[in-house]
Write an enzyme that holds these catalytic residues in place. Structure first.
Site, short mmCIF file in Angstrom:
data_model
loop_
_atom_site.label_atom_id
_atom_site.label_comp_id
_atom_site.label_asym_id
_atom_site.label_seq_id
_atom_site.Cartn_x
_atom_site.Cartn_y
_atom_site.Cartn_z
N CYS A 83 -4.14 26.39 8.96
CA CYS A 83 -3.94 27.83 8.81
C CYS A 83 -2.75 28.27 9.69
CB CYS A 83 -5.22 28.60 9.11
SG CYS A 83 -5.16 30.31 8.46
N HIS A 196 -8.34 26.26 4.94
CA HIS A 196 -9.26 25.76 5.98
C HIS A 196 -10.08 24.60 5.42
CE1 HIS A 196 -8.88 28.89 9.13
NE2 HIS A 196 -8.56 29.68 8.11
N GLU A 198 -12.18 22.86 7.00
CA GLU A 198 -13.52 22.93 7.60
C GLU A 198 -14.41 23.96 6.91
OE1 GLU A 198 -11.38 26.17 9.88
OE2 GLU A 198 -10.87 24.34 8.78
#
Length: 215
Positions: A83, A196, A198
């Site tokens: 990001c 992202h 994650e």
């Protein structure tokens, strides 16, 4: 076989625990730290980033993070930016008329997306280049984005002197009004994603496993 050691760089940017947990699940031993030498010595360095470009750069410089990144890359040691952690790898960012110098690993400007609705928030597909290691096995998957700014033009020209980076693109906005931006880059030991991983479910987990496998 020992698990590779990854440092998630702690420079005051956002919720880092989800990144730590995701990289642990990908098979690495993870430490969250701002320590210069520990970050330099790790098998892999993950640079997260949430919020304003200028604030992230100020936090990064406060712990000499730009020097850590530069020295690792000079030695061919893997770095993954996520990001705003990807955005700060470019030459500069412009937010609200304020220009901030980045780490300048790649030329280019981070600027506001030109789409009818900003921020770009939610799941989106990406245009993956051939030869990718980052997206191996997940070329057609969707990933989770949350951002208002991005790199809308890739300007690095290698003239075949070095292997050109593999650049992944995405679009945000309705057909005819969509803005195109860099979604990910693979450049030797330097990888980065605007989305992202994650927060991107199974596809993001697979991407992180692909990265950990290179360490």
């Amino acid at each position: 076989m020992n698990s590779p050691k990854v440092v998630v760089l702690d420079y005051g940017s956002g919720n880092l625990r989800s990144a730590v947990r995701a990289v642990e699940r990908a098979g690495a031993e993870v430490e969250l730290t701002s320590d210069f030498q520990t970050a330099l010595d790790a098998d892999g360095l993950l640079v997260p980033g949430v919020g304003a470009y200028a604030a992230c750069m100020a936090g990064l410089r406060a712990i000499k993070g730009e020097r850590i990144i530069g020295r690792r890359l000079a030695g061919g040691r893997p770095v993954l930016g996520i990001c705003v952690g990807m955005q700060i790898l470019f030459e500069r960012g412009v937010e609200h008329g304020v220009e901030t110098e980045g780490c300048d690993e790649w030329p280019g400007v981070v600027e506001r997306l030109q789409a009818p609705v900003v921020p770009h928030m939610g799941w989106n597909t990406v245009e993956v280049p051939t030869g990718t290691t980052m997206f191996a096995g997940i070329e057609d998957e969707r990933f989770y984005f949350v951002h208002s700014y991005g790199v809308r033009e890739w300007t690095l020209v290698t003239n075949d002197r070095t292997r050109p980076p593999l650049v992944t693109w995405a679009e945000h906005g309705p057909e005819g009004e969509a803005d195109r931006f860099v979604a990910a880059v693979e450049n030797g030991p330097l990888w980065a994603t605007q989305f992202h991983p994650e927060k991107s479910g199974d596809a993001g987990a697979a991407l992180l496993r692909n990265w950990v496998a290179t360490l």
